[in-house]
Write a protein that holds these residues in place. Structure first.
Motif, PDB file in Angstrom:
ATOM      1  N   ILE A 191      -7.453   0.878  -0.454  1.00 41.08           N
ATOM      2  CA  ILE A 191      -8.279   0.671   0.740  1.00 41.08           C
ATOM      3  C   ILE A 191      -7.872  -0.642   1.398  1.00 41.08           C
ATOM      4  CG2 ILE A 191     -10.203  -0.408  -0.560  1.00 41.08           C
ATOM      5  CD1 ILE A 191     -12.094   0.821   1.584  1.00 41.08           C
ATOM      6  N   ILE A 192      -7.748  -0.617   2.715  1.00 38.75           N
ATOM      7  CA  ILE A 192      -7.422  -1.814   3.482  1.00 38.75           C
ATOM      8  C   ILE A 192      -8.634  -2.148   4.347  1.00 38.75           C
ATOM      9  CG2 ILE A 192      -5.873  -2.844   5.201  1.00 38.75           C
ATOM     10  CD1 ILE A 192      -3.797  -0.655   4.340  1.00 38.75           C
ATOM     11  N   GLN A 231     -14.838   2.213  -8.249  1.00 39.49           N
ATOM     12  CA  GLN A 231     -13.899   2.948  -9.112  1.00 39.49           C
ATOM     13  C   GLN A 231     -13.039   3.923  -8.322  1.00 39.49           C
ATOM     14  OE1 GLN A 231     -13.708   2.511 -12.583  1.00 39.49           O
ATOM     15  NE2 GLN A 231     -15.767   2.275 -13.393  1.00 39.49           N
ATOM     16  N   LEU A 232     -13.123   3.885  -7.007  1.00 39.58           N
ATOM     17  CA  LEU A 232     -12.344   4.813  -6.177  1.00 39.58           C
ATOM     18  C   LEU A 232     -10.970   4.261  -5.831  1.00 39.58           C
ATOM     19  CD1 LEU A 232     -15.069   6.033  -3.641  1.00 39.58           C
ATOM     20  CD2 LEU A 232     -14.021   7.374  -5.481  1.00 39.58           C
ATOM     21  N   TYR A 233     -10.805   2.937  -5.948  1.00 43.96           N
ATOM     22  CA  TYR A 233      -9.554   2.319  -5.483  1.00 43.96           C
ATOM     23  C   TYR A 233      -8.898   1.477  -6.562  1.00 43.96           C
ATOM     24  CZ  TYR A 233     -11.869   3.689  -1.207  1.00 43.96           C
ATOM     25  OH  TYR A 233     -12.511   4.421  -0.260  1.00 43.96           O
ATOM     26  N   ASP A 234      -7.571   1.607  -6.646  1.00 40.57           N
ATOM     27  CA  ASP A 234      -6.800   0.753  -7.545  1.00 40.57           C
ATOM     28  C   ASP A 234      -6.463  -0.561  -6.862  1.00 40.57           C
ATOM     29  OD1 ASP A 234      -6.348   2.775  -9.710  1.00 40.57           O
ATOM     30  OD2 ASP A 234      -5.484   3.841  -7.997  1.00 40.57           O
ATOM     31  N   ILE A 235      -6.249  -0.504  -5.560  1.00 40.03           N
ATOM     32  CA  ILE A 235      -5.868  -1.697  -4.807  1.00 40.03           C
ATOM     33  C   ILE A 235      -6.817  -1.872  -3.627  1.00 40.03           C
ATOM     34  CG2 ILE A 235      -4.034  -2.825  -3.473  1.00 40.03           C
ATOM     35  CD1 ILE A 235      -1.989  -1.281  -5.086  1.00 40.03           C
ATOM     36  N   ALA A 257       0.842  -1.203   0.000  1.00 37.93           N
ATOM     37  CA  ALA A 257       0.000   0.000   0.000  1.00 37.93           C
ATOM     38  C   ALA A 257       0.876   1.252   0.000  1.00 37.93           C
ATOM     39  CB  ALA A 257      -0.915  -0.001   1.222  1.00 37.93           C
ATOM     40  N   LEU A 258       1.913   1.233   0.827  1.00 35.58           N
ATOM     41  CA  LEU A 258       2.829   2.378   0.920  1.00 35.58           C
ATOM     42  C   LEU A 258       3.520   2.626  -0.421  1.00 35.58           C
ATOM     43  CD1 LEU A 258       4.124   4.462   2.864  1.00 35.58           C
ATOM     44  CD2 LEU A 258       5.900   2.773   3.328  1.00 35.58           C
ATOM     45  N   ARG A 259       4.015   1.548  -1.026  1.00 37.62           N
ATOM     46  CA  ARG A 259       4.664   1.659  -2.339  1.00 37.62           C
ATOM     47  C   ARG A 259       3.690   2.216  -3.367  1.00 37.62           C
ATOM     48  NH1 ARG A 259       7.528  -3.651  -4.265  1.00 37.62           N
ATOM     49  NH2 ARG A 259       9.245  -2.693  -3.132  1.00 37.62           N
ATOM     50  N   ALA A 260       2.466   1.727  -3.338  1.00 36.77           N
ATOM     51  CA  ALA A 260       1.477   2.109  -4.353  1.00 36.77           C
ATOM     52  C   ALA A 260       1.134   3.598  -4.300  1.00 36.77           C
ATOM     53  CB  ALA A 260       0.219   1.266  -4.179  1.00 36.77           C
ATOM     54  N   ILE A 261       1.002   4.140  -3.080  1.00 30.43           N
ATOM     55  CA  ILE A 261       0.630   5.562  -3.011  1.00 30.43           C
ATOM     56  C   ILE A 261       1.783   6.459  -3.460  1.00 30.43           C
ATOM     57  CG2 ILE A 261      -1.185   5.285  -1.259  1.00 30.43           C
ATOM     58  CD1 ILE A 261       0.901   6.542   0.744  1.00 30.43           C
ATOM     59  N   VAL A 308      -2.980   1.225  11.869  1.00 30.37           N
ATOM     60  CA  VAL A 308      -4.208   2.030  11.907  1.00 30.37           C
ATOM     61  C   VAL A 308      -3.865   3.454  12.343  1.00 30.37           C
ATOM     62  CG1 VAL A 308      -6.493   2.272  12.950  1.00 30.37           C
ATOM     63  CG2 VAL A 308      -5.623  -0.009  12.373  1.00 30.37           C
ATOM     64  N   LYS A 309      -3.065   3.542  13.400  1.00 30.79           N
ATOM     65  CA  LYS A 309      -2.656   4.862  13.902  1.00 30.79           C
ATOM     66  C   LYS A 309      -1.858   5.635  12.850  1.00 30.79           C
ATOM     67  CE  LYS A 309      -2.366   3.750  18.839  1.00 30.79           C
ATOM     68  NZ  LYS A 309      -2.303   4.875  19.792  1.00 30.79           N
ATOM     69  N   ALA A 310      -0.870   4.968  12.242  1.00 31.17           N
ATOM     70  CA  ALA A 310       0.007   5.654  11.287  1.00 31.17           C
ATOM     71  C   ALA A 310      -0.781   6.123  10.068  1.00 31.17           C
ATOM     72  CB  ALA A 310       1.143   4.731  10.852  1.00 31.17           C
ATOM     73  N   ILE A 311      -1.645   5.262   9.546  1.00 34.96           N
ATOM     74  CA  ILE A 311      -2.398   5.616   8.342  1.00 34.96           C
ATOM     75  C   ILE A 311      -3.376   6.749   8.640  1.00 34.96           C
ATOM     76  CG2 ILE A 311      -4.171   4.750   6.734  1.00 34.96           C
ATOM     77  CD1 ILE A 311      -2.556   2.063   6.769  1.00 34.96           C
ATOM     78  N   ASN A 312      -4.091   6.625   9.756  1.00 31.63           N
ATOM     79  CA  ASN A 312      -5.056   7.678  10.089  1.00 31.63           C
ATOM     80  C   ASN A 312      -4.377   9.015  10.372  1.00 31.63           C
ATOM     81  OD1 ASN A 312      -7.284   6.069   9.704  1.00 31.63           O
ATOM     82  ND2 ASN A 312      -7.396   5.421  11.842  1.00 31.63           N
ATOM     83  N   LYS A 313      -3.168   8.948  10.897  1.00 27.90           N
ATOM     84  CA  LYS A 313      -2.454  10.170  11.265  1.00 27.90           C
ATOM     85  C   LYS A 313      -1.733  10.810  10.070  1.00 27.90           C
ATOM     86  CE  LYS A 313       0.378  11.646  15.232  1.00 27.90           C
ATOM     87  NZ  LYS A 313       1.195  11.124  16.337  1.00 27.90           N
ATOM     88  N   TYR A 314      -1.074   9.975   9.267  1.00 26.65           N
ATOM     89  CA  TYR A 314      -0.185  10.533   8.250  1.00 26.65           C
ATOM     90  C   TYR A 314      -0.614  10.305   6.808  1.00 26.65           C
ATOM     91  CZ  TYR A 314       2.903  10.335  12.341  1.00 26.65           C
ATOM     92  OH  TYR A 314       3.435  10.457  13.588  1.00 26.65           O
ATOM     93  N   LEU A 315      -1.443   9.300   6.556  1.00 30.54           N
ATOM     94  CA  LEU A 315      -1.707   8.922   5.168  1.00 30.54           C
ATOM     95  C   LEU A 315      -3.201   8.901   4.839  1.00 30.54           C
ATOM     96  CD1 LEU A 315       0.856   5.945   4.938  1.00 30.54           C
ATOM     97  CD2 LEU A 315       1.192   8.263   4.098  1.00 30.54           C
ATOM     98  N   PRO A 316      -3.818  10.090   4.753  1.00 27.71           N
ATOM     99  CA  PRO A 316      -5.258  10.116   4.458  1.00 27.71           C
ATOM    100  C   PRO A 316      -5.587   9.519   3.097  1.00 27.71           C
ATOM    101  CG  PRO A 316      -4.303  12.319   4.336  1.00 27.71           C
ATOM    102  CD  PRO A 316      -3.246  11.428   4.915  1.00 27.71           C
ATOM    103  N   GLN A 317      -4.587   9.363   2.241  1.00 28.54           N
ATOM    104  CA  GLN A 317      -4.867   8.776   0.916  1.00 28.54           C
ATOM    105  C   GLN A 317      -5.000   7.252   0.956  1.00 28.54           C
ATOM    106  OE1 GLN A 317      -1.989   9.884   2.292  1.00 28.54           O
ATOM    107  NE2 GLN A 317      -0.844  10.662   0.558  1.00 28.54           N
ATOM    108  N   ILE A 318      -4.748   6.652   2.114  1.00 27.76           N
ATOM    109  CA  ILE A 318      -5.064   5.223   2.294  1.00 27.76           C
ATOM    110  C   ILE A 318      -6.259   5.156   3.243  1.00 27.76           C
ATOM    111  CG2 ILE A 318      -4.272   2.974   3.146  1.00 27.76           C
ATOM    112  CD1 ILE A 318      -1.442   3.722   2.548  1.00 27.76           C
ATOM    113  N   LYS A 319      -7.249   4.341   2.872  1.00 22.05           N
ATOM    114  CA  LYS A 319      -8.384   4.152   3.755  1.00 22.05           C
ATOM    115  C   LYS A 319      -8.181   2.829   4.476  1.00 22.05           C
ATOM    116  CE  LYS A 319     -13.267   5.258   3.616  1.00 22.05           C
ATOM    117  NZ  LYS A 319     -13.131   6.490   4.406  1.00 22.05           N
TER     118      LYS A 319
END
Lengths: 206, 206
Positions: free
Chosen positions: B67-68, B129-133, B56-60, B81-92
């Motif tokens: 989306i996970i 159509q919102l997510y590639d992965i 996911a990190l590589r893809a963004i 969960v903490k890291a994504i919600n805090k730093y990576l709003p482009q991953i759900k």
């Protein structure tokens, strides 16, 4: 009597200092690892580097500090390099390699020099107290290609401060490293789309 | 004549519209996957969920959308969960499970309901159509525990639009899923610190 009082005061001051020092160390380590171990991700399947990247992402969620040192890789076009540099300044990622592939039977002087620089950087990072997790990506391949000696990595493991987690990735990990490691996951290829003729895809393979 | 001119103008306008539409679609798909495949990370070793997270990190880094969906997990205290919600709003990242463990022989009604909700969410995400992965974390275990039927996942794979990459993680992946997958990596435990008596560590295991 003044001598006894002096010595008593000295003892009290020394004890206060020790207590405050212990407390400081304890606070410093609050979000850090008490017991840093050695993890290895090896095998011929897809998922070794990404497992280490995911580990880094998970770790920063708990405010651990991470450095990723990539061996035998030099391209800034990797998704992980772009994503980390763009979104995650709390992870450091550095590359010690050329953009071209290394010839196993005849690695260039530059290949060896860069790998050795990466090793030096790894030592500095491990002793810097700045990082809880040090990831040496593809280091196993660098050992297999004789760019770095197995002995140097065994020494690194030996010297590592207890609070630092060390993660080694790449296929062909030497048996001596497995012996010293605390965790070894072998990622086995059961099926891979390369065999179906699918090209390397941006965002997936790199 | 006026009729011919009108029809000519109509044709030109239609062609312009088609061209602009084609261009828009092309641009939309520029950073997307032309060929979305099925990836599976299974086995008893450490590194399955983290491999998907790293992916996911590589893809963004290449601007793909991810989306996970986590099955059988309900705790917000995971580092990812903490890291994504805090730093990576482009991953759900969303969780469809309780914080307690599921009893394999006697899963609760709530366990089944949550997993089924996760499956519905997965279908919606795949067709949105919102997510590639789309990453379905621990879905293999949900199948093994009979919270979700293998047939439902086979159907999901069958229905998936070609542009969506689907990633399934968790031990005990059913043979029928392996048959349909394009990539299967088995993460084998060669060595694990649990055997040494090391506790689960924050930032490393969760």
């Amino acid at each position: 009597i003044s001598k006894i009082v002096k010595s008593f005061i000295n003892d009290v001051v020394l004890n206060l200092r020790i207590n405050s020092y212990t407390k400081m160390i304890k606070n410093m380590n609050q979000s850090k690892l008490k017991e840093g171990l050695i993890q290895v991700y090896t095998g011929n399947g897809k998922g070794k580097t990404t497992a280490a990247l995911g580990l880094a992402l998970r770790a920063i969620g708990h405010d651990l500090k991470v450095i990723i040192i990539q061996f035998m890789k030099g391209s800034k076009n990797y998704g992980e390099v772009k994503a980390i540099n763009k979104y995650l300044p709390q992870i450091k990622i550095e590359q010690y390699g050329l953009t071209s592939f290394v010839d196993k039977n005849n690695p260039s002087k530059k290949d060896i020099e860069l790998a050795q620089n990466g090793l030096k950087r790894a030592r500095r990072a491990i002793f810097s107290q700045l990082y809880d997790i040090v990831i040496l990506d593809e280091i196993n391949v660098a050992m297999d290609f004789n760019l770095i000696s197995v002995e140097d990595i065994l020494q690194l493991i030996e010297d590592k401060p207890p609070s630092v987690e060390l993660v080694l990735t790449g296929r062909y990990v030497p048996e001596k490293i497995i012996e010293k490691a605390d965790l070894v996951s072998e990622v086995k290829e059961i099926k891979h789309w390369f065999k179906k003729g699918v090209d390397t895809r941006k965002g997936i393979e790199y």
